[in-house]
Write a protein that holds these residues in place. Structure first.
Motif, PDB file in Angstrom:
ATOM      1  N   THR A  41      -2.516  -6.947  -0.717  1.00  0.00           N
ATOM      2  CA  THR A  41      -1.903  -6.969  -2.197  1.00  0.00           C
ATOM      3  C   THR A  41      -1.068  -5.629  -2.263  1.00  0.00           C
ATOM      4  N   PRO A  42      -0.255  -5.816  -3.314  1.00  0.00           N
ATOM      5  CA  PRO A  42       0.546  -4.471  -3.816  1.00  0.00           C
ATOM      6  C   PRO A  42      -0.370  -3.478  -4.364  1.00  0.00           C
TER       7      PRO A  42
ATOM      8  N   ARG B 216       9.718  -0.033  -5.504  1.00  0.00           N
ATOM      9  CA  ARG B 216       9.325  -1.568  -5.909  1.00  0.00           C
ATOM     10  C   ARG B 216      10.873  -2.337  -5.807  1.00  0.00           C
TER      11      ARG B 216
ATOM     12  N   GLY C 173       2.812  -2.655  -7.045  1.00  0.00           N
ATOM     13  CA  GLY C 173       2.547  -3.816  -8.088  1.00  0.00           C
ATOM     14  C   GLY C 173       2.881  -3.245  -9.549  1.00  0.00           C
TER      15      GLY C 173
ATOM     16  N   TRP D  87      -1.057  -2.119   1.408  1.00  0.00           N
ATOM     17  CA  TRP D  87      -0.783  -3.647   1.735  1.00  0.00           C
ATOM     18  C   TRP D  87      -1.424  -4.127   3.141  1.00  0.00           C
TER      19      TRP D  87
ATOM     20  N   PRO E 223       5.673  -3.158  -1.330  1.00  0.00           N
ATOM     21  CA  PRO E 223       4.628  -3.579  -2.119  1.00  0.00           C
ATOM     22  C   PRO E 223       4.094  -2.593  -3.240  1.00  0.00           C
TER      23      PRO E 223
END
Length: 447
Positions: free
Chosen positions: A244-245, A265, A272, A239, A270
């Motif tokens: 971004t995750p 999560r 996803g 991240w 992070p």
């Protein structure tokens, strides 16, 4: 004083335990699994961007240890247990990485949880005149990790149950090579039998009154919670670099490793998309495809550590997401048969385009197969597969497929030089009870 976080059973009983009590007991009194009364929440900014895995774990787990007798010891526990790296490494594929979890003493991800649990139990007060017996059912890797973590620890005995003939030769050797305060039992059944027998013993109040027992399977919070640390560490690193995750594909059987990722999560870090890679045991894939949850007898596969037909941690999964439709929205599961495992291992071991080939164990190969299918379907998202064990533990499967020997890590090579033995045991609850009463009370050594 910090208000303690208490733990309840997945089965809804009113009994509440401190974390220390939950770790010491293994199972809740009603046979359920311990879960926090509320899931803590954390922000990525709480973590040192330059911290080690142990430091990430200490920050991550602090809310779970809040107000507990072990709280002040948590940094030392993490430093003692997490002495090896769990690197996130780029694969020679577009936007693909591997999270390597096999760099511990027994070359499997189970080292993280087992060493953490041992460090916790070592610090909990107990009557040394009456040793604690750790029961562990293993489908291959857990038993060796627990044995290594507790070997020669004062006041502790370890009893390992594994399905005879259903683990790899090197796994079997690891399970039986410790001696001293560790005893391996080769059960004439499957892993689900071993797991059922351990649960029955833990729930036997008369037996517990004579022989204090605890568990070191992923039903134990002392193993599950630290497994969150490597997912948090990898996700935070990703991240910070990419913004971004981290999307993760986890090989899973008993669901502990996958649940640890899911909980990371859930607490706000992070992670996803999360996909489960299963072998030919389809209990989980069938459920996530919309069928009723139906435990069944496990079948033997090349990915033997995932040969589970009744995953224990499904109870915790259901607690996390009580409604089936919500749970199915959060996760997907894919079944990978032995032919696909063989193909994946052989295919990725070849040198391709000047890149050195990748050698995967059969369990990691299930995750790689899922990623291959995603790519074929046009998915270009960045994914991370989880490598749960070193391929050298499965040389009888891997080496014929890749056409060359797999280098053996030094710690594993040392274990393979020791003599090994295991006692046979029938696959029924009474047999284990009688064995414990006869052997543990009378004969098994304690350091």
């Amino acid at each position: 004083m910090t208000e303690p976080l208490l733990y309840h059973s997945t089965r809804g009983a009113s009994y509440a335990a401190t974390l220390s009590q939950a770790i010491a007991a293994g199972l809740a009194p009603d046979g359920g699994l311990y879960v926090p009364e509320a899931m803590p929440q954390l922000d990525p900014s709480a973590f040192d961007p330059h911290g080690t895995l142990a430091e990430t774990a200490a920050t991550l787990l602090a809310p779970f240890f809040a107000g507990d007798a072990l709280s002040s010891e948590l940094p030392a526990i993490c430093a003692e247990a997490l002495t090896f790296e769990t690197p996130l490494r780029r694969l020679p594929h577009t936007d693909a990485n591997v999270l390597e979890l096999f760099h511990g003493p027994t070359a499997a991800f189970k080292d993280v949880g087992a060493r953490f649990l041992a460090a916790c139990l070592h610090r909990l007060p107990r009557n040394h005149a009456q040793p604690l017996t750790i029961l562990v059912a293993t489908s291959g890797d857990t038993g060796a990790a627990v044995a290594a973590a507790f070997h020669r620890q004062p006041g502790v005995r370890v009893v390992i149950l594994y399905p005879d003939g259903l683990v790899s030769p090197r796994q079997a050797h690891q399970l039986g090579c410790f001696d001293d305060n560790v005893q391996a039992l080769r059960v004439q059944g499957r892993f689900d039998d071993c797991q059922r027998m351990v649960k029955a013993a833990l729930n036997d109040t008369a037996l517990q009154a004579r022989i204090p027992l605890s568990s070191a399977n992923s039903i134990s919070l002392g193993r599950l919670l630290p497994q969150m640390s490597y997912y948090a560490h990898a996700a935070l690193s990703w991240w910070r670099e990419h913004g971004t995750p981290l999307n993760v594909i986890v090989p899973t059987g008993n669901l502990g490793n996958a649940l640890a990722c899911l909980w990371v999560r859930e607490i706000g870090l992070p992670i996803g998309q999360l996909r489960l890679a299963c072998n030919a045991n389809t209990t989980l894939p069938d459920f996530f495809a919309g069928n009723d949850y139906t435990p069944r007898e496990a079948i033997a596969t090349l990915a033997n550590a995932m040969d589970v037909g009744a995953p224990s941690n499904f109870e915790r999964l259901r607690w996390t997401y009580p409604h089936s439709h919500e749970l199915r929205e959060q996760l997907q599961a894919t079944s990978v048969d032995d032919a696909s495992i063989r193909h994946t291992i052989a295919h990725h071991a070849r040198e391709d385009g000047g890149s050195e080939g990748e050698v995967f164990c059969p369990h990691t190969a299930t995750a790689m197969h899922v990623l291959d299918r995603l790519r074929e379907a046009g998915d270009t998202s960045p994914w991370t597969i989880v490598a749960t064990a070193h391929p050298a533990k499965f040389e009888s499967v891997v080496e014929p497929l890749i056409g060359k020997p797999v280098a053996v890590p030094a710690a594993l090579a040392s274990m393979l030089l020791r003599p090994a033995s295991a006692e046979p045991l029938e696959a029924n609850d009474h047999a284990l009870r009688e064995w414990l009463l006869q052997r543990v009370e009378e004969a098994m050594p304690v350091p």
